[in-house]
Design a protein around this motif. Sequence first.
Motif, PDB file in Angstrom:
ATOM      1  N   HIS A  20       8.218   5.754 100.085  1.00 14.68           N
ATOM      2  CA  HIS A  20       8.076   4.326 100.034  1.00 14.68           C
ATOM      3  C   HIS A  20       7.380   3.738  98.942  1.00 14.68           C
ATOM      4  CE1 HIS A  20       9.497   4.734 104.110  1.00 14.68           C
ATOM      5  NE2 HIS A  20       8.569   5.655 104.481  1.00 14.68           N
ATOM      6  N   ALA A  21       7.753   4.133  97.768  1.00 17.37           N
ATOM      7  CA  ALA A  21       7.164   3.685  96.349  1.00 17.37           C
ATOM      8  C   ALA A  21       7.125   2.292  96.231  1.00 17.37           C
ATOM      9  CB  ALA A  21       7.712   4.604  95.274  1.00 17.37           C
ATOM     10  N   ASP A  22       8.164   1.460  96.633  1.00 16.50           N
ATOM     11  CA  ASP A  22       8.334   0.327  96.408  1.00 16.50           C
ATOM     12  C   ASP A  22       7.746  -0.728  97.492  1.00 16.50           C
ATOM     13  OD1 ASP A  22       9.313   0.416  94.077  1.00 16.50           O
ATOM     14  OD2 ASP A  22      11.428   0.113  94.531  1.00 16.50           O
ATOM     15  N   MET A  27      -0.823  -6.956  99.774  1.00 19.15           N
ATOM     16  CA  MET A  27      -0.559  -7.393  98.356  1.00 19.15           C
ATOM     17  C   MET A  27      -1.262  -8.959  98.213  1.00 19.15           C
ATOM     18  SD  MET A  27       2.981  -8.379  96.346  1.00 19.15           S
ATOM     19  CE  MET A  27       3.649  -6.482  96.083  1.00 19.15           C
ATOM     20  N   PHE A  28      -1.796  -8.954  96.773  1.00 15.41           N
ATOM     21  CA  PHE A  28      -2.164 -10.270  96.676  1.00 15.41           C
ATOM     22  C   PHE A  28      -1.156 -10.584  95.115  1.00 15.41           C
ATOM     23  CE2 PHE A  28      -4.349 -12.681  92.925  1.00 15.41           C
ATOM     24  CZ  PHE A  28      -4.608 -13.787  93.781  1.00 15.41           C
ATOM     25  N   HIS A  33       4.362 -13.253  87.484  1.00 18.11           N
ATOM     26  CA  HIS A  33       4.829 -12.319  88.437  1.00 18.11           C
ATOM     27  C   HIS A  33       3.590 -11.044  88.378  1.00 18.11           C
ATOM     28  CE1 HIS A  33       8.803 -13.367  88.453  1.00 18.11           C
ATOM     29  NE2 HIS A  33       8.704 -13.705  87.053  1.00 18.11           N
ATOM     30  N   PHE A  34       2.525 -11.452  88.789  1.00 13.81           N
ATOM     31  CA  PHE A  34       1.282 -10.596  88.873  1.00 13.81           C
ATOM     32  C   PHE A  34       1.313 -10.269  90.482  1.00 13.81           C
ATOM     33  CE2 PHE A  34      -2.910  -9.966  90.499  1.00 13.81           C
ATOM     34  CZ  PHE A  34      -3.374  -8.742  89.701  1.00 13.81           C
ATOM     35  N   ASN A  35       1.660  -8.974  90.834  1.00 14.81           N
ATOM     36  CA  ASN A  35       1.571  -8.681  92.099  1.00 14.81           C
ATOM     37  C   ASN A  35       0.524  -7.445  92.130  1.00 14.81           C
ATOM     38  OD1 ASN A  35       3.328 -10.140  93.263  1.00 14.81           O
ATOM     39  ND2 ASN A  35       5.055  -8.842  92.674  1.00 14.81           N
ATOM     40  N   ALA A  36      -0.620  -7.300  92.900  1.00 13.27           N
ATOM     41  CA  ALA A  36      -1.447  -6.196  93.231  1.00 13.27           C
ATOM     42  C   ALA A  36      -1.190  -5.379  94.676  1.00 13.27           C
ATOM     43  CB  ALA A  36      -2.863  -6.566  92.694  1.00 13.27           C
ATOM     44  N   PRO A  37      -0.783  -4.480  94.827  1.00 13.19           N
ATOM     45  CA  PRO A  37      -0.323  -3.456  93.950  1.00 13.19           C
ATOM     46  C   PRO A  37       1.271  -3.807  93.240  1.00 13.19           C
ATOM     47  CG  PRO A  37      -0.062  -2.624  95.950  1.00 13.19           C
ATOM     48  CD  PRO A  37      -0.735  -3.859  96.079  1.00 13.19           C
ATOM     49  N   GLY A  44       3.601  -5.920 105.830  1.00 10.57           N
ATOM     50  CA  GLY A  44       2.115  -6.371 106.189  1.00 10.57           C
ATOM     51  C   GLY A  44       1.592  -7.613 106.063  1.00 10.57           C
ATOM     52  N   VAL A  45       0.789  -7.908 104.991  1.00  9.32           N
ATOM     53  CA  VAL A  45       0.291  -9.102 104.822  1.00  9.32           C
ATOM     54  C   VAL A  45       0.396  -9.486 103.177  1.00  9.32           C
ATOM     55  CG1 VAL A  45      -1.912 -10.637 104.749  1.00  9.32           C
ATOM     56  CG2 VAL A  45      -1.274  -9.106 106.774  1.00  9.32           C
ATOM     57  N   ARG A  46       0.825 -10.567 102.830  1.00  7.16           N
ATOM     58  CA  ARG A  46       0.598 -10.725 101.345  1.00  7.16           C
ATOM     59  C   ARG A  46       0.051 -12.188 101.173  1.00  7.16           C
ATOM     60  NH1 ARG A  46       4.460 -13.135  96.670  1.00  7.16           N
ATOM     61  NH2 ARG A  46       5.400 -14.351  98.122  1.00  7.16           N
TER      62      ARG A  46
END
Length: 187
Positions: A20-22, A27-28, A33-37, A44-46
């Motif tokens: 499930h690498a993607d 996430m924040f 286009h900054f996404n961590a991770p 879940g929750v973003r």
Amino acid sequence: MKKLMLTAVLTSVFAVTGAHADTTPVMFSSIKHFNAPAKNEVKGVRVSALHGQVDKVTGLDVSILGMSQTKDTVGVNIGLFFGGNRVTNSMTGASFGLFNIHDGDDLGANLSLVNITNNVRGANVSFVNYSEGNTMVDVGAASISDASTVQVGIFNMTKKIEGVQIGLINCAENGFFPCFPIVNFAK
């Protein structure tokens, strides 16, 4: 023996997460286009600040002081502190915020100051509802759509009413009158 067990457990964990690498459970997101991770999907929750963008969120999507943008959302969008939501393909669930801009198909409820939608199987509740497609229920001060089943508000306008319009001014191209006060329905 302990090292062998630890190696086996870590190998299993990496094998499962690699499948499930993607996706990520948390996430924040922010501008540029900054996404961590750095993943394409959240299960879940973003939380996004200013402008967050990701392909899909399944779960809770919270935007703070800006806009959360996804292609597909299943769950709940919440815009806090002047936050809004944009979904470019499909939304299933509920969207709350200062504004909701949904270009595709919605199943559920959109509650905000301004809803700009396409096709909604559910309800738009807002000060202003604007839809270029079909809506089931629009409730607001002003509701404008191509086709709608029910519109309730001060000003209601649609090309095709399939049920009823209730409001101060009700306009429907297929209404028993093109514009009529209090109530209008298909002729």
